[in-house]
Scaffold this motif. Structure first.
Motif, mmCIF file in Angstrom:
data_model
loop_
_atom_site.group_PDB
_atom_site.id
_atom_site.type_symbol
_atom_site.label_atom_id
_atom_site.label_comp_id
_atom_site.label_asym_id
_atom_site.label_seq_id
_atom_site.Cartn_x
_atom_site.Cartn_y
_atom_site.Cartn_z
ATOM 1 N N THR A 173 -6.970 -7.966 12.312
ATOM 2 C CA THR A 173 -7.620 -6.695 11.714
ATOM 3 C C THR A 173 -6.625 -5.989 10.880
ATOM 4 N N LEU A 174 -6.988 -4.901 10.319
ATOM 5 C CA LEU A 174 -5.933 -4.238 9.351
ATOM 6 C C LEU A 174 -4.867 -3.798 9.896
ATOM 7 N N ARG A 205 -5.614 3.866 2.895
ATOM 8 C CA ARG A 205 -5.338 3.322 1.486
ATOM 9 C C ARG A 205 -5.977 2.315 1.275
ATOM 10 N N PHE A 206 -5.868 1.382 2.380
ATOM 11 C CA PHE A 206 -6.401 -0.047 2.393
ATOM 12 C C PHE A 206 -8.202 0.094 2.292
ATOM 13 N N GLU A 207 -8.436 1.000 3.328
ATOM 14 C CA GLU A 207 -9.894 1.193 3.451
ATOM 15 C C GLU A 207 -10.446 1.815 2.184
ATOM 16 N N GLN A 208 -9.917 2.741 1.525
ATOM 17 C CA GLN A 208 -10.416 3.529 0.280
ATOM 18 C C GLN A 208 -10.597 2.198 -0.794
ATOM 19 N N VAL A 209 -9.557 1.381 -1.094
ATOM 20 C CA VAL A 209 -9.813 0.293 -1.994
ATOM 21 C C VAL A 209 -10.511 -0.816 -1.710
ATOM 22 N N ARG A 210 -10.897 -0.837 -0.307
ATOM 23 C CA ARG A 210 -11.372 -1.922 0.296
ATOM 24 C C ARG A 210 -10.800 -3.449 0.078
ATOM 25 N N ARG A 211 -9.564 -3.501 0.287
ATOM 26 C CA ARG A 211 -8.799 -4.716 0.102
ATOM 27 C C ARG A 211 -8.331 -5.056 1.528
ATOM 28 N N ARG A 212 -8.027 -6.354 1.638
ATOM 29 C CA ARG A 212 -7.556 -6.858 2.944
ATOM 30 C C ARG A 212 -6.095 -6.675 2.812
ATOM 31 N N HIS A 213 -5.353 -6.624 3.733
ATOM 32 C CA HIS A 213 -3.843 -6.580 3.647
ATOM 33 C C HIS A 213 -3.286 -7.928 3.612
ATOM 34 N N ILE A 231 -0.897 -4.886 9.036
ATOM 35 C CA ILE A 231 0.306 -3.821 8.904
ATOM 36 C C ILE A 231 1.333 -4.097 9.696
ATOM 37 N N ALA A 232 1.303 -4.186 11.035
ATOM 38 C CA ALA A 232 2.122 -4.442 12.249
ATOM 39 C C ALA A 232 3.108 -5.570 11.869
ATOM 40 N N GLY A 272 0.771 -1.097 0.048
ATOM 41 C CA GLY A 272 0.046 0.110 0.052
ATOM 42 C C GLY A 272 0.714 1.375 0.272
ATOM 43 N N ALA A 273 2.273 1.225 0.037
ATOM 44 C CA ALA A 273 3.135 2.363 0.071
ATOM 45 C C ALA A 273 3.393 3.044 -1.249
ATOM 46 N N GLY A 274 3.056 2.195 -2.283
ATOM 47 C CA GLY A 274 3.398 2.549 -3.724
ATOM 48 C C GLY A 274 4.360 1.988 -4.446
ATOM 49 N N ARG A 275 4.822 0.773 -4.295
ATOM 50 C CA ARG A 275 5.778 -0.077 -4.985
ATOM 51 C C ARG A 275 5.297 0.004 -6.613
ATOM 52 N N THR A 276 4.003 -0.180 -6.739
ATOM 53 C CA THR A 276 3.661 -0.170 -8.275
ATOM 54 C C THR A 276 3.940 1.030 -8.753
#
Length: 297
Positions: free
Chosen positions: A119-120, A104-112, A124-125, A17-21
């Motif tokens: 939890t999300l 960012r994950f909540e905006q795209v509604r994807r699971r980590h 991340i942790a 979610g940090a922007g690798r792509t």
């Protein structure tokens, strides 16, 4: 930081979610051969295949996604093996704050990827614990928490500059307004202000690529001045496009039927743009001209 000489392998990794792509897209635009999500065990083979194949890429970027607790150790071993084989390796680590990653994950509604049944925040942790030693070993760490896409592009391009100056690709397309506007044009020039060769019997059945029609169109009042000013306008837009990270431009040039005026003006516009060079004698633009409606009756 300057790009290493010779064969370069650049790893792009970091937090999900940090922007690798986004980083990979910048590198691909700048001429890197980019591959995403290749297993670490296959990367060395892929690098050699790409280098020795007809692709012949000497600048290879690999987007590597962590998750395994052994990821840091495996990455260190892979870089060591590649460098012993003669490659220069670098690594970008893309990071962002926990708050930004959650948003960012909540905006795209994807699971980590490491969330599992938790939890999300827990996902991340868990990933951050795995990736902490990777971030420490990275050559460049980019925090995208408050970066615009334009600023991210600038950071990546400054850290790993292109071998040559980026050139804008310009597609010039003639068309006829009677058949509708092209849907993909960035700029549209309407050349219906010029006299129409259609109404001259000896020119009607010919088109703007033929000398008799071309010369008729280009010697009309204001044709040359229009082209001069339009080329100047394109230069302004082109600089802005490159600054904002857009590497291409589509120019539409339209007349009534797309056979005479638009074709002749497109050909001349393309010729003028192609002839422009920079201070080093290199072309300013990569130009291609097409005629959408030339074959219509």
């Amino acid at each position: 930081m300057t790009e290493p000489e010779g064969r370069s392998v650049l790893f792009v990794t970091g937090m999900s979610g940090a922007g690798r792509t986004s980083v990979a897209n910048v590198l691909e635009d700048d001429g890197w051969y980019v591959s995403d999500n290749v297993p670490i065990s296959l990367i060395a083979q892929l690098v050699e295949m790409v280098r020795s194949s007809e692709v012949g890429a000497d600048r290879i970027a690999m987007v590597v996604r962590g998750g395994d607790p052994a990821f840091a150790t495996e990455m260190a071993a892979l870089r060591r093996d590649l460098e012993e084989g003669g490659a220069s390796t670098k690594m970008i680590f893309v990071n962002a704050s926990d708050e930004v990653l959650v948003r960012r994950f909540e905006q795209v509604r994807r699971r980590h990827p490491l969330q599992g049944t938790g939890t999300l925040g827990e996902g991340i942790a868990a990933e951050r614990a795995i990736m902490e030693p990777v971030a420490t070993a990275a050559d460049t760490v980019i925090d995208t928490s408050n970066l615009s896409s334009t600023r991210l592009r600038q950071i990546v391009e400054n850290a790993f500059p292109n071998v040559g100056r980026r050139r804008l690709s310009i597609a010039v397309q003639s068309f006829g307004f009677k058949y509708g506007l092209p849907i993909d044009c960035d700029l549209v020039a309407d050349v219906r202000f010029l006299p129409n060769p259609y109404w001259i019997p000896e020119l009607r059945e010919h088109n703007g690529r033929e000398p008799r029609v071309r010369d008729y169109v280009l010697r009309q009042d204001d044709a040359s001045e229009f082209l001069d000013r339009y080329v100047d306008l394109i230069a302004i837009v082109a600089r802005g496009y490159l600054r904002e990270g857009k590497g291409y431009m589509t120019l539409g040039v339209g007349c009534t039927g797309g056979k005479h005026r638009s074709v002749a003006m497109s050909e001349e516009l393309s010729r003028r743009l192609t002839a422009l060079i920079d201070d080093d004698g290199q072309p300013l633009y990569d130009v291609e001209v097409t005629h959408r409606d030339l074959g219509r009756e």
